[in-house]
Design an enzyme around this catalytic site. Sequence first.
Site, PDB file in Angstrom:
ATOM      1  N   HIS A 188      -5.059   4.972 -35.137  1.00  0.00           N
ATOM      2  CA  HIS A 188      -3.765   4.518 -35.648  1.00  0.00           C
ATOM      3  C   HIS A 188      -3.651   4.861 -37.127  1.00  0.00           C
ATOM      4  CE1 HIS A 188      -0.107   2.182 -35.574  1.00  0.00           C
ATOM      5  NE2 HIS A 188      -0.555   1.265 -36.414  1.00  0.00           N
ATOM      6  N   GLN A 197       7.852   1.893 -34.408  1.00  0.00           N
ATOM      7  CA  GLN A 197       7.666   3.069 -33.561  1.00  0.00           C
ATOM      8  C   GLN A 197       7.887   2.776 -32.081  1.00  0.00           C
ATOM      9  OE1 GLN A 197       3.351   3.142 -34.751  1.00  0.00           O
ATOM     10  NE2 GLN A 197       3.073   3.839 -32.634  1.00  0.00           N
ATOM     11  N   CYS A 249       2.624   6.834 -34.769  1.00  0.00           N
ATOM     12  CA  CYS A 249       2.243   6.107 -35.977  1.00  0.00           C
ATOM     13  C   CYS A 249       1.999   7.038 -37.161  1.00  0.00           C
ATOM     14  CB  CYS A 249       1.027   5.242 -35.704  1.00  0.00           C
ATOM     15  SG  CYS A 249      -0.424   6.157 -35.133  1.00  0.00           S
ATOM     16  N   ASN A 302       2.514  -1.618 -41.561  1.00  0.00           N
ATOM     17  CA  ASN A 302       2.391  -1.088 -40.211  1.00  0.00           C
ATOM     18  C   ASN A 302       3.741  -0.542 -39.747  1.00  0.00           C
ATOM     19  OD1 ASN A 302       1.284  -0.457 -37.723  1.00  0.00           O
ATOM     20  ND2 ASN A 302       0.424  -2.482 -37.365  1.00  0.00           N
TER      21      ASN A 302
END
Length: 443
Positions: free
Chosen positions: A364, A64, A70, A385
Amino acid sequence: MTKEIGKKIIQKFDKNFSEDNKHVAVQRAVVKNGILASSENQQAYVDNTPVFSVDLDTGKVANQKQSGRCWMFAALNTFRHRIADNFRLKDFELSQNYTFFWDKFEKANYFYENILKTAKDSLTSRKVAFLLATPQQDGGQWDMLVALIQKYGIVPKAVMPESQSSSASSELNNFLNKKLRKDAVVLRKLVAENASESEIATEKEKMLEGIYSILATALGTPPATFDFEYRDEDKNYHLEKDLTPQTFYDKFVGVDLNEYVSIINAPTADKPYNQLYTVEMLGNVVGGKEVRHLNVEMSLFKKLAIAQMQAGESVWFGCDVGQYSNRKDGIMALDMYSVDETFDVDFKMTKAERLDYGESLMTHAMVLTGVDLVEGQSTKWKVENSWGEKVGSKGYFIMSDEWMDEYTYQIVVRKEFLTDELKQALAGNVTVLEPWDPMGALA
């Protein structure tokens, strides 16, 4: 007794600190190396090895970059996993810039509507101050992404690639918020002057055109139709012509997003379990899907996530990623850093206390892609992630089960995994929370 700090008490503190050999030794380490590096616990590496009994193959991670997308990346990654499996596409990505464009556009309209609803309230009212503090931002919630996809569909990244302002969004956010605050001045004046609904609607349309122009200039113009060509892992060539973002979603993802539900764990006194919640002024698409959360106990929360992964599907989740988290090595564990021992201070609070007192909230969103089960109980979790491959294990993190208990707040699962009690709650009354409730935090 005076409230000021006197010299004698400072001298006392200094003497006590200086005469404590442990404090002085720790001081040398922290001054030289910093707080976290000096507090790192090697046992956390031993306890969180990257081996999982349930481990989904989800491919290369996305990045990102310098943006707060996110929640968007995590959701699109769950769709990407499905596309990769069904169409044998390796390292394929959906366009985060496309959904970013429409999110910004819809958030502007959402802001205007809320400004109009509160136009007769004082500028010092908490709701107006809340709106003006951050007219829009990059963050969001799962249901907000659903609202965007149901209205605008999705496209491959090749069709609308990243731009400078999508990868590093601070400049764009700065000028969007300048415009939105200026527009708020105009809208509130129109209401104060008893302007007609048509006059206000005309002015708002001009404002939205200005927003569209800013977004098109900074991010590019979103495609209405496109061709999609690709080679699968067997090197077979494919060409899909004259797709729209909606037909692309239907063909390549084909999931009914209404069959997914947000599950939260918020153990605060104001949110009884097994009840449904929404948050006032939380959303992006006016008239789109409303953000709703089912609050459950943590044991059930984890069972639902495990059930979906055992069925072969990854899980979108939201957490407070900065708490006791080693970003470089990708480990989230309560004993990652023994800061309490370093400072000889007790930092412990319950999860409810942290939420109530502003110490923690969801910051997040990522994707659960694995879990290690020992005698049926989870011990650690595999996390995809969206910070690129240079952190963690090629972008994947490990989350201890205890960390999950304390700092994970939200998952999204298919309704089919819910208990009968939760299905009834989903159809029941909805409690509306204040706009600043921690469950309204944007990942």
